[in-house]
Design a protein around this motif. Structure first.
Motif, PDB file in Angstrom:
ATOM      1  N   PRO A   1       0.816  -1.221   0.000  1.00 56.86           N
ATOM      2  CA  PRO A   1       0.000   0.000   0.000  1.00 56.86           C
ATOM      3  C   PRO A   1       0.844   1.263   0.000  1.00 56.86           C
ATOM      4  O   PRO A   1       1.966   1.279   0.518  1.00 56.86           O
ATOM      5  CB  PRO A   1      -0.779  -0.119   1.309  1.00 56.86           C
ATOM      6  N   GLU A   2       0.291   2.307  -0.583  1.00 58.60           N
ATOM      7  CA  GLU A   2       0.909   3.630  -0.499  1.00 58.60           C
ATOM      8  C   GLU A   2      -0.176   4.685  -0.564  1.00 58.60           C
ATOM      9  O   GLU A   2      -1.183   4.523  -1.261  1.00 58.60           O
ATOM     10  CB  GLU A   2       1.947   3.834  -1.594  1.00 58.60           C
ATOM     11  N   VAL A   3       0.026   5.755   0.179  1.00 59.45           N
ATOM     12  CA  VAL A   3      -0.902   6.879   0.158  1.00 59.45           C
ATOM     13  C   VAL A   3      -0.647   7.667  -1.121  1.00 59.45           C
ATOM     14  O   VAL A   3       0.496   7.999  -1.427  1.00 59.45           O
ATOM     15  CB  VAL A   3      -0.706   7.769   1.410  1.00 59.45           C
ATOM     16  N   VAL A   4      -1.729   7.954  -1.859  1.00 66.67           N
ATOM     17  CA  VAL A   4      -1.580   8.724  -3.093  1.00 66.67           C
ATOM     18  C   VAL A   4      -2.097  10.144  -2.958  1.00 66.67           C
ATOM     19  O   VAL A   4      -1.666  11.028  -3.690  1.00 66.67           O
ATOM     20  CB  VAL A   4      -2.224   8.020  -4.313  1.00 66.67           C
ATOM     21  N   SER A   5      -3.025  10.385  -2.005  1.00 61.97           N
ATOM     22  CA  SER A   5      -3.466  11.754  -1.760  1.00 61.97           C
ATOM     23  C   SER A   5      -4.088  11.864  -0.375  1.00 61.97           C
ATOM     24  O   SER A   5      -4.584  10.882   0.175  1.00 61.97           O
ATOM     25  CB  SER A   5      -4.462  12.221  -2.827  1.00 61.97           C
TER      26      SER A   5
ATOM     27  N   HIS B   1      -8.892  12.909   5.262  1.00 63.06           N
ATOM     28  CA  HIS B   1      -9.256  12.022   4.148  1.00 63.06           C
ATOM     29  C   HIS B   1      -7.978  11.473   3.524  1.00 63.06           C
ATOM     30  O   HIS B   1      -7.015  12.216   3.341  1.00 63.06           O
ATOM     31  CB  HIS B   1     -10.047  12.775   3.070  1.00 63.06           C
ATOM     32  N   VAL B   2      -7.999  10.197   3.175  1.00 57.88           N
ATOM     33  CA  VAL B   2      -6.838   9.553   2.567  1.00 57.88           C
ATOM     34  C   VAL B   2      -7.298   8.680   1.404  1.00 57.88           C
ATOM     35  O   VAL B   2      -8.320   7.989   1.493  1.00 57.88           O
ATOM     36  CB  VAL B   2      -6.090   8.666   3.601  1.00 57.88           C
ATOM     37  N   LYS B   3      -6.527   8.724   0.344  1.00 56.62           N
ATOM     38  CA  LYS B   3      -6.707   7.791  -0.775  1.00 56.62           C
ATOM     39  C   LYS B   3      -5.412   6.992  -0.869  1.00 56.62           C
ATOM     40  O   LYS B   3      -4.323   7.565  -0.874  1.00 56.62           O
ATOM     41  CB  LYS B   3      -6.960   8.556  -2.073  1.00 56.62           C
TER      42      LYS B   3
ATOM     43  N   THR C   1      -7.768   0.479  -5.007  1.00 54.49           N
ATOM     44  CA  THR C   1      -7.696   1.813  -4.421  1.00 54.49           C
ATOM     45  C   THR C   1      -8.749   1.881  -3.327  1.00 54.49           C
ATOM     46  O   THR C   1      -9.874   1.402  -3.524  1.00 54.49           O
ATOM     47  CB  THR C   1      -7.981   2.893  -5.485  1.00 54.49           C
ATOM     48  N   ILE C   2      -8.388   2.445  -2.188  1.00 57.85           N
ATOM     49  CA  ILE C   2      -9.375   2.669  -1.131  1.00 57.85           C
ATOM     50  C   ILE C   2      -9.318   4.126  -0.718  1.00 57.85           C
ATOM     51  O   ILE C   2      -8.275   4.775  -0.810  1.00 57.85           O
ATOM     52  CB  ILE C   2      -9.184   1.753   0.101  1.00 57.85           C
ATOM     53  N   GLU C   3     -10.453   4.627  -0.311  1.00 57.76           N
ATOM     54  CA  GLU C   3     -10.536   5.978   0.225  1.00 57.76           C
ATOM     55  C   GLU C   3     -11.186   5.889   1.587  1.00 57.76           C
ATOM     56  O   GLU C   3     -12.103   5.086   1.794  1.00 57.76           O
ATOM     57  CB  GLU C   3     -11.358   6.873  -0.703  1.00 57.76           C
ATOM     58  N   GLY C   4     -10.689   6.692   2.510  1.00 54.15           N
ATOM     59  CA  GLY C   4     -11.243   6.675   3.842  1.00 54.15           C
ATOM     60  C   GLY C   4     -11.173   8.035   4.496  1.00 54.15           C
ATOM     61  O   GLY C   4     -10.324   8.856   4.153  1.00 54.15           O
TER      62      GLY C   4
END
Length: 158
Positions: free
Chosen positions: A75-79, A105-107, A119-122
């Motif tokens: 995993p890596e944070v993209v935004s 917020h994290v994607k 891809t997950i967003e939370g």
């Protein structure tokens, strides 16, 4: 599924950088299954492979929302967006909590257990959990980032 022993701070494995996963096979599937069982048994809302002594870029999370169990490999944070300040705990640091600033917020992107891109967003707790678990893959503990660390009265950890 087996329950694994959770590594506790100051074990040096928690300060190592985990290696990318390149083989998506039954060994990875067993690790993911065992990590989920271990996280639920603890109980916690997230667990990274270094916390069970495996230096691979693998995390599992379940913050109790509609997404349920989330497994991410490499995993890596993209935004990120916004900011939140709140308490965090850790299964590898029992008895302590800390106030940590995280994105609201994290994607994040990564792979599922079969190597497919996901891809997950939370937001809020899930955003916090994503960042916390990815930090584990880079040898970073919440106590490194906390503005204040204190005795945990609840022992409900991430």
């Amino acid at each position: 599924m087996g329950i694994r022993i959770i590594v506790k701070d100051p074990d040096p494995v928690l300060r190592e950088h985990a290696k990318p996963v390149t083989k998506f096979n039954s060994n990875l599937h067993k690790l993911l299954d065992d990590m989920a069982a271990t996280m639920y048994d603890a109980p916690g809302v997230g667990l990274a492979a270094p916390q069970v002594g495996i230096l691979k870029r693998v995390i599992v999370m379940d913050v109790g929302d509609e997404q349920g169990l989330i497994e991410m490999v490499n995993p890596e944070v993209v935004s990120t967006d916004g900011e939140q300040l709140g308490p965090e705990g850790c299964l590898s640091i029992p008895g302590l909590r800390g106030d940590v600033a995280r994105p609201l917020h994290v994607k994040a992107k990564g792979q599922d257990r079969n190597g497919n891109e996901i891809t997950i967003e939370g937001s809020e707790l899930l955003a916090r959990c994503i960042c916390h678990e990815i930090d584990h893959l880079n040898g970073v503990l919440f106590t490194d980032l906390a503005l204040k660390v204190y005795i945990d009265e609840e022992e409900d950890t991430e």
